[in-house]
Design a protein around this motif. Sequence first.
Motif, PDB file in Angstrom:
ATOM      1  N   ILE A 119      25.845  44.301 -31.788  1.00  0.00           N
ATOM      2  CA  ILE A 119      24.638  45.005 -32.234  1.00  0.00           C
ATOM      3  C   ILE A 119      23.764  45.455 -31.055  1.00  0.00           C
ATOM      4  O   ILE A 119      23.095  46.479 -31.127  1.00  0.00           O
TER       5      ILE A 119
ATOM      6  N   TYR B  54      24.932  46.394 -28.104  1.00  0.00           N
ATOM      7  CA  TYR B  54      25.647  47.315 -27.209  1.00  0.00           C
ATOM      8  C   TYR B  54      25.109  48.732 -27.390  1.00  0.00           C
ATOM      9  O   TYR B  54      24.971  49.219 -28.516  1.00  0.00           O
TER      10      TYR B  54
ATOM     11  N   LYS C  21      26.923  57.658 -25.345  1.00  0.00           N
ATOM     12  CA  LYS C  21      26.460  58.869 -26.039  1.00  0.00           C
ATOM     13  C   LYS C  21      25.944  58.486 -27.417  1.00  0.00           C
ATOM     14  O   LYS C  21      26.373  57.486 -27.990  1.00  0.00           O
ATOM     15  N   LEU C  22      25.045  59.309 -27.946  1.00  0.00           N
ATOM     16  CA  LEU C  22      24.591  59.106 -29.324  1.00  0.00           C
ATOM     17  C   LEU C  22      24.751  60.431 -30.062  1.00  0.00           C
ATOM     18  O   LEU C  22      23.848  61.273 -30.038  1.00  0.00           O
TER      19      LEU C  22
ATOM     20  N   ARG D 192      21.894  62.675 -31.936  1.00  0.00           N
ATOM     21  CA  ARG D 192      20.534  62.360 -31.487  1.00  0.00           C
ATOM     22  C   ARG D 192      20.203  63.143 -30.208  1.00  0.00           C
ATOM     23  O   ARG D 192      19.251  62.818 -29.510  1.00  0.00           O
TER      24      ARG D 192
ATOM     25  N   ASN E  30      13.815  55.615 -40.907  1.00  0.00           N
ATOM     26  CA  ASN E  30      14.432  54.475 -41.612  1.00  0.00           C
ATOM     27  C   ASN E  30      15.196  53.523 -40.687  1.00  0.00           C
ATOM     28  O   ASN E  30      15.439  53.850 -39.524  1.00  0.00           O
TER      29      ASN E  30
ATOM     30  N   GLY F  38      18.263  51.513 -38.968  1.00  0.00           N
ATOM     31  CA  GLY F  38      19.656  51.738 -38.565  1.00  0.00           C
ATOM     32  C   GLY F  38      19.997  53.175 -38.202  1.00  0.00           C
ATOM     33  O   GLY F  38      21.174  53.550 -38.205  1.00  0.00           O
ATOM     34  N   ILE F  39      18.997  54.004 -37.879  1.00  0.00           N
ATOM     35  CA  ILE F  39      19.312  55.415 -37.603  1.00  0.00           C
ATOM     36  C   ILE F  39      19.159  55.753 -36.123  1.00  0.00           C
ATOM     37  O   ILE F  39      18.923  56.902 -35.766  1.00  0.00           O
ATOM     38  N   GLY F  40      19.225  54.737 -35.276  1.00  0.00           N
ATOM     39  CA  GLY F  40      19.303  55.001 -33.836  1.00  0.00           C
ATOM     40  C   GLY F  40      17.972  55.143 -33.120  1.00  0.00           C
ATOM     41  O   GLY F  40      17.937  55.660 -32.009  1.00  0.00           O
TER      42      GLY F  40
ATOM     43  N   THR G 161      16.010  52.663 -31.859  1.00  0.00           N
ATOM     44  CA  THR G 161      16.053  51.770 -30.691  1.00  0.00           C
ATOM     45  C   THR G 161      17.080  52.261 -29.673  1.00  0.00           C
ATOM     46  O   THR G 161      16.785  52.356 -28.470  1.00  0.00           O
ATOM     47  N   ALA G 162      18.269  52.608 -30.157  1.00  0.00           N
ATOM     48  CA  ALA G 162      19.339  53.023 -29.241  1.00  0.00           C
ATOM     49  C   ALA G 162      18.923  54.284 -28.474  1.00  0.00           C
ATOM     50  O   ALA G 162      19.122  54.374 -27.252  1.00  0.00           O
TER      51      ALA G 162
ATOM     52  N   GLU H 290       9.357  48.022 -33.103  1.00  0.00           N
ATOM     53  CA  GLU H 290       8.894  47.296 -34.301  1.00  0.00           C
ATOM     54  C   GLU H 290       7.408  46.945 -34.151  1.00  0.00           C
ATOM     55  O   GLU H 290       6.974  45.825 -34.400  1.00  0.00           O
TER      56      GLU H 290
ATOM     57  N   TYR I 253      20.752  60.112 -41.184  1.00  0.00           N
ATOM     58  CA  TYR I 253      21.984  60.870 -40.936  1.00  0.00           C
ATOM     59  C   TYR I 253      22.607  61.346 -42.259  1.00  0.00           C
ATOM     60  O   TYR I 253      22.534  60.643 -43.267  1.00  0.00           O
TER      61      TYR I 253
ATOM     62  N   ILE J 271      29.716  59.752 -36.085  1.00  0.00           N
ATOM     63  CA  ILE J 271      29.245  58.570 -35.351  1.00  0.00           C
ATOM     64  C   ILE J 271      30.258  57.431 -35.464  1.00  0.00           C
ATOM     65  O   ILE J 271      30.640  56.807 -34.467  1.00  0.00           O
TER      66      ILE J 271
HETATM   67  N1  LIG Z   1      23.943  58.570 -33.176  1.00  0.00           N
HETATM   68  C1  LIG Z   1      24.516  57.389 -32.975  1.00  0.00           C
HETATM   69  N2  LIG Z   1      25.675  57.295 -32.290  1.00  0.00           N
HETATM   70  C2  LIG Z   1      26.278  56.105 -32.078  1.00  0.00           C
HETATM   71  N3  LIG Z   1      25.781  54.927 -32.500  1.00  0.00           N
HETATM   72  C3  LIG Z   1      24.615  54.951 -33.198  1.00  0.00           C
HETATM   73  C4  LIG Z   1      23.915  56.175 -33.464  1.00  0.00           C
HETATM   74  N4  LIG Z   1      22.798  55.909 -34.172  1.00  0.00           N
HETATM   75  C5  LIG Z   1      22.784  54.583 -34.359  1.00  0.00           C
HETATM   76  N5  LIG Z   1      23.854  53.998 -33.765  1.00  0.00           N
HETATM   77  C6  LIG Z   1      24.166  52.554 -33.735  1.00  0.00           C
HETATM   78  O1  LIG Z   1      23.726  52.017 -34.968  1.00  0.00           O
HETATM   79  C7  LIG Z   1      23.107  50.739 -34.784  1.00  0.00           C
HETATM   80  C8  LIG Z   1      21.686  50.781 -35.309  1.00  0.00           C
HETATM   81  O2  LIG Z   1      20.896  51.629 -34.467  1.00  0.00           O
HETATM   82  P1  LIG Z   1      19.438  51.208 -33.977  1.00  0.00           P
HETATM   83  O3  LIG Z   1      19.383  49.735 -33.775  1.00  0.00           O
HETATM   84  O4  LIG Z   1      19.076  52.079 -32.862  1.00  0.00           O
HETATM   85  O5  LIG Z   1      18.621  51.592 -35.300  1.00  0.00           O
HETATM   86  P2  LIG Z   1      17.048  51.569 -35.549  1.00  0.00           P
HETATM   87  O6  LIG Z   1      16.698  52.932 -36.068  1.00  0.00           O
HETATM   88  O7  LIG Z   1      16.356  51.070 -34.354  1.00  0.00           O
HETATM   89  O8  LIG Z   1      16.936  50.533 -36.747  1.00  0.00           O
HETATM   90  P3  LIG Z   1      15.768  49.485 -37.094  1.00  0.00           P
HETATM   91  O9  LIG Z   1      14.633  50.262 -37.705  1.00  0.00           O
HETATM   92  O10 LIG Z   1      16.411  48.567 -38.101  1.00  0.00           O
HETATM   93  O11 LIG Z   1      15.388  48.764 -35.840  1.00  0.00           O
HETATM   94  C9  LIG Z   1      23.191  50.444 -33.288  1.00  0.00           C
HETATM   95  O12 LIG Z   1      24.319  49.643 -33.044  1.00  0.00           O
HETATM   96  C10 LIG Z   1      23.359  51.818 -32.670  1.00  0.00           C
HETATM   97  O13 LIG Z   1      24.046  51.771 -31.428  1.00  0.00           O
END
Ligand SMILES: Nc1ncnc2c1ncn2[C@@H]1O[C@H](COP(=O)(O)OP(=O)(O)OP(=O)(O)O)[C@@H](O)[C@H]1O
Length: 246
Positions: A24, A26, A30-31, A34, A64, A66-68, A70-71, A150, A212, A220
């Motif tokens: 989780i 890692y 590339k994203l 995004r 929302n 899990g939509i990237g 933080t990443a 957060e 997404y 992805i």
């Molecule tokens: N565009 C993307 N390409 C590759 N991996 C992605 C992409 N978007 C999200 N991920 C992966 O999905 C997982 C969730 O992403 P992330 O933790 O960034 O979500 P978040 O929007 O910060 O969620 P939360 O609100 O729950 O903190 C991570 O493992 C991240 O690497």
Amino acid sequence: MVTNYFENFLKKETLFKAENTLDINYIPDKLPHREKELSLLSQLFLSLITNPNSTSRKILITGNTGIGKTATVKIFGDMLHKVGQKREISIKYIHINCRKERTSYKVLINIVRDIQQDFPKRGYSPQDLLEFIIKSLQNEDMHVLLVLDELNYLIENDKDLIYSLTRIYDDSFNSPQRISLIGIVRDLSCLNNLDSSTISTLQNNIIKFNTYSIEQIFDILKYRIKLSLKSNSISDDVIKMLSEIS
Ligand SMILES: Nc1ncnc2c1ncn2[C@@H]1O[C@H](COP(=O)(O)OP(=O)(O)OP(=O)(O)O)[C@@H](O)[C@H]1O
Ligand SMILES: [Mg+2]
């Protein structure tokens, strides 16, 4: 004789190529999908490079789970640090999760210890710590990109810091601005707990990350599977089904 289960498992061929890439925490190189958000962030923070310490950016990212969010910000922070380093502009990127560090003191001591690792953990007030940070950044001619991930947890628990951070340089006309801020929240409603002036500062630059589409999730998942599993481990039909489920 007892079976050595290790030997049994070791004999089996594994599907994984790099299991660590599924962790989780890692962050991939590339994203996919995004790129627009990364480009927008770079545009907003460009003045940190073209005219160092002339501005202090304050951005709020929302969307929302899990939509990237933080990443994307982790990749962006790294990018900003590197582009500065290449030009001998010192920019430190500090990412703090406010669900873990819920008080002004905890957030600030993390920043202080990032600047000076042996700084004592006790004996200072949040105000002392903030002054130490401002002075150190001045002495070392450094800018900090502070990410408060957060952020809603900090707002719910201890509003003082966000109030101070949005005003640090208000009284000092024309002096270098050395702290920029990115706040990450899932939902903007947490801002209602703040005073109107802090809300208006934070509301000036909001970047909304959209959820997404199924097609984007397919791309992805395909990319993440390519990183982690041996080729042809999972068919496109299965990835398609997984995209629809998620
Ligand atoms: N565009 C993307 N390409 C590759 N991996 C992605 C992409 N978007 C999200 N991920 C992966 O999905 C997982 C969730 O992403 P992330 O933790 O960034 O979500 P978040 O929007 O910060 O969620 P939360 O609100 O729950 O903190 C991570 O493992 C991240 O690497
Ligand atoms: Mg996150």
